[in-house]
Design a protein around this motif. Structure first.
Motif, PDB file in Angstrom:
ATOM      1  N   SER A   1      16.086   5.042 -42.652  1.00  0.00           N
ATOM      2  CA  SER A   1      15.487   6.136 -43.415  1.00  0.00           C
ATOM      3  C   SER A   1      14.309   6.700 -42.648  1.00  0.00           C
ATOM      4  O   SER A   1      13.833   6.113 -41.684  1.00  0.00           O
ATOM      5  CB  SER A   1      15.046   5.656 -44.802  1.00  0.00           C
ATOM      6  OG  SER A   1      14.007   4.709 -44.689  1.00  0.00           O
ATOM      7  N   ILE A   2      13.870   7.850 -43.098  1.00  0.00           N
ATOM      8  CA  ILE A   2      12.698   8.487 -42.495  1.00  0.00           C
ATOM      9  C   ILE A   2      11.800   8.980 -43.611  1.00  0.00           C
ATOM     10  O   ILE A   2      12.282   9.478 -44.629  1.00  0.00           O
ATOM     11  CB  ILE A   2      13.089   9.627 -41.528  1.00  0.00           C
ATOM     12  CG1 ILE A   2      11.846  10.125 -40.786  1.00  0.00           C
ATOM     13  CG2 ILE A   2      13.833  10.742 -42.238  1.00  0.00           C
ATOM     14  CD1 ILE A   2      12.135  10.780 -39.474  1.00  0.00           C
ATOM     15  N   THR A   3      10.511   8.788 -43.426  1.00  0.00           N
ATOM     16  CA  THR A   3       9.517   9.219 -44.410  1.00  0.00           C
ATOM     17  C   THR A   3       8.431  10.016 -43.703  1.00  0.00           C
ATOM     18  O   THR A   3       8.263   9.901 -42.483  1.00  0.00           O
ATOM     19  CB  THR A   3       8.890   8.006 -45.136  1.00  0.00           C
ATOM     20  OG1 THR A   3       8.274   7.144 -44.163  1.00  0.00           O
ATOM     21  CG2 THR A   3       9.930   7.222 -45.926  1.00  0.00           C
ATOM     22  N   PRO A   4       7.691  10.816 -44.452  1.00  0.00           N
ATOM     23  CA  PRO A   4       6.663  11.674 -43.831  1.00  0.00           C
ATOM     24  C   PRO A   4       5.609  10.923 -43.021  1.00  0.00           C
ATOM     25  O   PRO A   4       5.017  11.493 -42.114  1.00  0.00           O
ATOM     26  CB  PRO A   4       6.027  12.373 -45.031  1.00  0.00           C
ATOM     27  CG  PRO A   4       7.091  12.392 -46.070  1.00  0.00           C
ATOM     28  CD  PRO A   4       7.837  11.098 -45.877  1.00  0.00           C
TER      29      PRO A   4
ATOM     30  N   LYS B   1      11.822 -10.226 -46.981  1.00  0.00           N
ATOM     31  CA  LYS B   1      11.883 -11.412 -46.130  1.00  0.00           C
ATOM     32  C   LYS B   1      12.148 -11.067 -44.670  1.00  0.00           C
ATOM     33  O   LYS B   1      12.380 -11.935 -43.855  1.00  0.00           O
ATOM     34  CB  LYS B   1      12.959 -12.360 -46.643  1.00  0.00           C
ATOM     35  CG  LYS B   1      12.679 -12.885 -48.037  1.00  0.00           C
ATOM     36  CD  LYS B   1      13.782 -13.790 -48.509  1.00  0.00           C
ATOM     37  CE  LYS B   1      13.508 -14.256 -49.932  1.00  0.00           C
ATOM     38  NZ  LYS B   1      14.594 -15.106 -50.445  1.00  0.00           N
ATOM     39  N   GLY B   2      12.175  -9.768 -44.363  1.00  0.00           N
ATOM     40  CA  GLY B   2      12.410  -9.331 -42.995  1.00  0.00           C
ATOM     41  C   GLY B   2      13.872  -9.221 -42.612  1.00  0.00           C
ATOM     42  O   GLY B   2      14.201  -8.985 -41.461  1.00  0.00           O
ATOM     43  N   LYS B   3      14.762  -9.387 -43.590  1.00  0.00           N
ATOM     44  CA  LYS B   3      16.199  -9.290 -43.333  1.00  0.00           C
ATOM     45  C   LYS B   3      16.602  -7.820 -43.316  1.00  0.00           C
ATOM     46  O   LYS B   3      16.249  -7.066 -44.220  1.00  0.00           O
ATOM     47  CB  LYS B   3      16.972 -10.030 -44.424  1.00  0.00           C
ATOM     48  CG  LYS B   3      18.460 -10.047 -44.218  1.00  0.00           C
ATOM     49  CD  LYS B   3      19.165 -10.814 -45.324  1.00  0.00           C
ATOM     50  CE  LYS B   3      20.661 -10.725 -45.133  1.00  0.00           C
ATOM     51  NZ  LYS B   3      21.374 -11.349 -46.250  1.00  0.00           N
ATOM     52  N   PRO B   4      17.363  -7.388 -42.291  1.00  0.00           N
ATOM     53  CA  PRO B   4      17.772  -5.975 -42.223  1.00  0.00           C
ATOM     54  C   PRO B   4      18.649  -5.588 -43.418  1.00  0.00           C
ATOM     55  O   PRO B   4      19.523  -6.343 -43.837  1.00  0.00           O
ATOM     56  CB  PRO B   4      18.563  -5.863 -40.929  1.00  0.00           C
ATOM     57  CG  PRO B   4      18.525  -7.192 -40.281  1.00  0.00           C
ATOM     58  CD  PRO B   4      17.870  -8.160 -41.182  1.00  0.00           C
ATOM     59  N   LEU B   5      18.405  -4.401 -43.946  1.00  0.00           N
ATOM     60  CA  LEU B   5      19.188  -3.870 -45.060  1.00  0.00           C
ATOM     61  C   LEU B   5      20.340  -2.993 -44.574  1.00  0.00           C
ATOM     62  O   LEU B   5      21.106  -2.484 -45.381  1.00  0.00           O
ATOM     63  CB  LEU B   5      18.291  -3.055 -46.004  1.00  0.00           C
ATOM     64  CG  LEU B   5      17.194  -3.837 -46.710  1.00  0.00           C
ATOM     65  CD1 LEU B   5      16.268  -2.884 -47.462  1.00  0.00           C
ATOM     66  CD2 LEU B   5      17.790  -4.863 -47.666  1.00  0.00           C
ATOM     67  N   HIS B   6      20.444  -2.804 -43.270  1.00  0.00           N
ATOM     68  CA  HIS B   6      21.476  -1.964 -42.657  1.00  0.00           C
ATOM     69  C   HIS B   6      21.387  -0.536 -43.184  1.00  0.00           C
ATOM     70  O   HIS B   6      22.393   0.116 -43.425  1.00  0.00           O
ATOM     71  CB  HIS B   6      22.867  -2.560 -42.852  1.00  0.00           C
ATOM     72  CG  HIS B   6      22.970  -3.971 -42.367  1.00  0.00           C
ATOM     73  ND1 HIS B   6      22.916  -4.287 -41.028  1.00  0.00           N
ATOM     74  CD2 HIS B   6      23.066  -5.145 -43.033  1.00  0.00           C
ATOM     75  CE1 HIS B   6      23.001  -5.598 -40.888  1.00  0.00           C
ATOM     76  NE2 HIS B   6      23.084  -6.138 -42.081  1.00  0.00           N
TER      77      HIS B   6
ATOM     78  N   GLU C   1      15.046   1.432 -39.170  1.00  0.00           N
ATOM     79  CA  GLU C   1      15.847   0.521 -39.984  1.00  0.00           C
ATOM     80  C   GLU C   1      14.959  -0.093 -41.068  1.00  0.00           C
ATOM     81  O   GLU C   1      13.792  -0.396 -40.839  1.00  0.00           O
ATOM     82  CB  GLU C   1      16.462  -0.585 -39.120  1.00  0.00           C
ATOM     83  CG  GLU C   1      17.409  -1.459 -39.902  1.00  0.00           C
ATOM     84  CD  GLU C   1      18.235  -2.386 -39.029  1.00  0.00           C
ATOM     85  OE1 GLU C   1      19.077  -3.081 -39.596  1.00  0.00           O
ATOM     86  OE2 GLU C   1      18.038  -2.400 -37.807  1.00  0.00           O
ATOM     87  N   GLN C   2      15.524  -0.282 -42.247  1.00  0.00           N
ATOM     88  CA  GLN C   2      14.792  -0.840 -43.377  1.00  0.00           C
ATOM     89  C   GLN C   2      15.065  -2.339 -43.488  1.00  0.00           C
ATOM     90  O   GLN C   2      16.162  -2.808 -43.184  1.00  0.00           O
ATOM     91  CB  GLN C   2      15.213  -0.135 -44.671  1.00  0.00           C
ATOM     92  CG  GLN C   2      14.924   1.357 -44.651  1.00  0.00           C
ATOM     93  CD  GLN C   2      13.459   1.643 -44.430  1.00  0.00           C
ATOM     94  OE1 GLN C   2      12.617   1.286 -45.248  1.00  0.00           O
ATOM     95  NE2 GLN C   2      13.140   2.276 -43.316  1.00  0.00           N
ATOM     96  N   PHE C   3      14.043  -3.079 -43.940  1.00  0.00           N
ATOM     97  CA  PHE C   3      14.137  -4.523 -44.093  1.00  0.00           C
ATOM     98  C   PHE C   3      13.702  -4.908 -45.499  1.00  0.00           C
ATOM     99  O   PHE C   3      12.872  -4.229 -46.105  1.00  0.00           O
ATOM    100  CB  PHE C   3      13.226  -5.219 -43.060  1.00  0.00           C
ATOM    101  CG  PHE C   3      13.606  -4.919 -41.640  1.00  0.00           C
ATOM    102  CD1 PHE C   3      14.516  -5.720 -40.978  1.00  0.00           C
ATOM    103  CD2 PHE C   3      13.063  -3.828 -40.967  1.00  0.00           C
ATOM    104  CE1 PHE C   3      14.875  -5.449 -39.665  1.00  0.00           C
ATOM    105  CE2 PHE C   3      13.422  -3.550 -39.660  1.00  0.00           C
ATOM    106  CZ  PHE C   3      14.330  -4.357 -39.003  1.00  0.00           C
TER     107      PHE C   3
END
Length: 123
Positions: A70-73, A62-67, A57-59
């Motif tokens: 994603s995946i990166t190498p 400020k540490g707030k979840p972006l909903h 999960e991406q944030f």
């Protein structure tokens, strides 16, 4: 025309900038985008499930979840994701893509756009 899922996704993305054309090229782009989107339905579902399985999960800053996931190498599990994704990405399908002669896009498309569509342009 026989294409694999990776090729179809790349081609569909190459058509996006042409969708705003109000001429035969726009029609060509819209028709082929619809055909490719339909042919890739299961592929996109599979891709999304793999991203959810292996991604994080991406944030925001400020540490707030972006909903968003994603995946990166550099992530743990990326190698497993790639192996599973490649098996589906290489599956070939026969798709009824509309082709167009090169001479009909000269003066309308840039050289870069022509190169991106080379697979569906004919002599």
């Amino acid at each position: 025309m026989k294409l694999n899922n990776f090729q179809m996704e790349t081609l569909m993305n190459s058509l996006k900038p042409l969708l705003s054309h109000r001429n035969k090229v726009g029609y060509f782009a819209a028709r082929n985008t619809r055909i490719l989107r339909e042919a890739l339905t299961e592929y996109f579902i599979f891709k999304e499930r793999l991203i959810r399985k292996y991604g994080q999960e991406q944030f925001d800053g400020k540490g707030k979840p972006l909903h968003q996931i994603s995946i990166t190498p550099d992530m743990e599990g990326f190698e497993d994701f790639s192996k599973e994704f490649e098996t589906v990405g290489k599956i070939e399908h026969e798709v009824g893509i509309m082709t167009m002669p090169y001479k009909e896009v000269i003066g309308i498309l840039s050289g870069e756009e022509i190169l991106n569509l080379d697979i569906i342009l004919t002599e």
